[in-house]
Scaffold this motif. Structure first.
Motif, short mmCIF file in Angstrom:
data_model
loop_
_atom_site.label_atom_id
_atom_site.label_comp_id
_atom_site.label_asym_id
_atom_site.label_seq_id
_atom_site.Cartn_x
_atom_site.Cartn_y
_atom_site.Cartn_z
N THR A 121 0.81 -1.21 0.00
CA THR A 121 0.00 0.00 0.00
C THR A 121 0.85 1.27 0.00
O THR A 121 0.62 2.18 -0.80
CB THR A 121 -0.95 0.01 1.22
OG1 THR A 121 -1.73 -1.19 1.20
CG2 THR A 121 -1.87 1.22 1.20
N VAL A 124 2.50 1.80 -3.39
CA VAL A 124 1.53 2.10 -4.45
C VAL A 124 1.03 3.54 -4.33
O VAL A 124 0.86 4.24 -5.33
CB VAL A 124 0.34 1.11 -4.42
CG1 VAL A 124 -0.80 1.58 -5.32
CG2 VAL A 124 0.80 -0.28 -4.84
N ILE A 140 -0.96 5.86 -9.22
CA ILE A 140 -1.14 4.52 -8.65
C ILE A 140 -0.84 3.46 -9.71
O ILE A 140 -0.15 2.47 -9.43
CB ILE A 140 -2.58 4.35 -8.08
CG1 ILE A 140 -2.71 5.14 -6.78
CG2 ILE A 140 -2.94 2.88 -7.87
CD1 ILE A 140 -4.13 5.23 -6.24
N GLU A 141 -1.32 3.67 -10.92
CA GLU A 141 -1.07 2.72 -12.01
C GLU A 141 0.42 2.65 -12.34
O GLU A 141 0.98 1.58 -12.55
CB GLU A 141 -1.89 3.10 -13.24
CG GLU A 141 -3.37 2.84 -13.07
CD GLU A 141 -4.23 3.43 -14.19
OE1 GLU A 141 -3.67 3.90 -15.21
OE2 GLU A 141 -5.47 3.41 -14.04
N ASN A 143 3.00 3.47 -10.28
CA ASN A 143 3.69 2.83 -9.16
C ASN A 143 3.46 1.32 -9.17
O ASN A 143 4.39 0.54 -8.97
CB ASN A 143 3.23 3.43 -7.83
CG ASN A 143 3.70 4.85 -7.61
OD1 ASN A 143 4.62 5.33 -8.27
ND2 ASN A 143 3.07 5.54 -6.67
N SER A 144 2.23 0.91 -9.42
CA SER A 144 1.90 -0.52 -9.45
C SER A 144 2.67 -1.23 -10.55
O SER A 144 3.21 -2.33 -10.34
CB SER A 144 0.39 -0.71 -9.65
OG SER A 144 -0.32 -0.20 -8.55
N GLU A 148 5.22 -4.34 -9.95
CA GLU A 148 4.98 -5.63 -10.62
C GLU A 148 6.18 -6.01 -11.49
O GLU A 148 6.59 -7.17 -11.50
CB GLU A 148 3.72 -5.56 -11.47
CG GLU A 148 2.45 -5.49 -10.66
CD GLU A 148 1.21 -5.24 -11.49
OE1 GLU A 148 0.10 -5.37 -10.93
OE2 GLU A 148 1.32 -4.91 -12.70
N ILE A 161 -0.72 -6.68 -8.71
CA ILE A 161 -1.19 -5.91 -7.56
C ILE A 161 -2.70 -5.80 -7.65
O ILE A 161 -3.25 -5.49 -8.70
CB ILE A 161 -0.54 -4.51 -7.53
CG1 ILE A 161 0.95 -4.67 -7.24
CG2 ILE A 161 -1.21 -3.62 -6.48
CD1 ILE A 161 1.72 -3.37 -7.22
N TYR A 170 -3.40 -2.19 -0.84
CA TYR A 170 -2.97 -2.85 -2.07
C TYR A 170 -2.05 -4.02 -1.72
O TYR A 170 -1.15 -3.88 -0.88
CB TYR A 170 -2.21 -1.87 -2.98
CG TYR A 170 -3.11 -0.79 -3.52
CD1 TYR A 170 -3.66 -0.90 -4.79
CD2 TYR A 170 -3.42 0.35 -2.77
CE1 TYR A 170 -4.50 0.09 -5.30
CE2 TYR A 170 -4.25 1.33 -3.27
CZ TYR A 170 -4.78 1.20 -4.53
OH TYR A 170 -5.60 2.17 -5.03
N LEU A 172 0.45 -7.16 -3.30
CA LEU A 172 1.21 -7.73 -4.39
C LEU A 172 1.13 -9.25 -4.26
O LEU A 172 1.43 -9.79 -3.20
CB LEU A 172 2.67 -7.28 -4.31
CG LEU A 172 3.66 -7.97 -5.25
CD1 LEU A 172 3.38 -7.59 -6.70
CD2 LEU A 172 5.10 -7.61 -4.85
#
Length: 189
Positions: A121, A124, A140-141, A143-144, A148, A161, A170, A172
């Motif tokens: 979290t 993210v 957020i997208e 960082n995710s 990943e 995620i 969030y 993983l």
């Protein structure tokens, strides 16, 4: 007059690394005998090592130390059908490999084992403070995707995620992917 007793639904998504925090005490009050570590332990054998994702989303269960697993018939239906011919109708008559040489290979079929899951979290949501809703979602997208990418670097791993609790947390999930999945048996219909 019908009298209906109290109905309770104790279902929903139970997150393995949060069982002890949210669900375990209640489960044990109802007779559950396992510990949270018996269900999910990243460093030792646990139930997470026996339950797999078969193909695109079915579950399967590992039932031997040689990799034999089972799943629901409808999950393997396409593979059984692919191997069937007029002479060998495996859907109708079933199929059993009597040795490893008789096992049938399944192109593009994978089985995924959960290696570990982690609360990401903080990573993210990094650098999202004070951004508009649209900018926050984009960050957020971004960082995710970076998290990943880093988690899946070693080749046969897939990282994903997932937002939980309405995007307030969030997780993983890192899966080890196996591509040599063979048909060993199918019951006759």
């Amino acid at each position: 007059i019908l009298s209906i007793g109290q109905l309770l639904a104790k279902e929903g998504m139970w997150i393995p690394i949060l069982l002890e925090k949210y669900n375990l005490a209640e489960m044990q009050e109802m007779g559950f005998k396992l510990s949270a570590q018996d269900i999910y332990d990243v460093n030792n054998a646990s139930m997470k090592d026996a339950v797999v994702i078969f193909g695109g989303g079915c579950t399967g269960e590992l039932i031997s130390n040689e990799g034999l697993l089972i799943t629901n018939h409808h999950c393997g239906y396409r593979q059984i059908q692919t191997h069937s011919t007029v002479e060998n109708d495996y859907l109708t008559n079933g199929f059993w490999a009597m040795n490893k040489d008789e096992e049938l290979s399944n192109k593009k079929l994978t089985v995924s084992f959960l290696e570990y899951m982690e609360d990401v979290t903080e990573s993210v949501l990094k650098d999202t403070e004070g951004l508009s809703q649209e900018e926050t979602q984009k960050k957020i997208e971004e960082n995710s995707a970076n998290i990943e990418k880093d988690a899946g670097k070693e080749g046969k791993f897939r990282a994903q995620i997932k937002p939980l609790f309405y995007g307030n947390q969030y997780f993983l999930y890192v899966y080890k992917i196996y591509t040599d999945v063979r048909l060993v048996g199918a019951p006759p219909s």
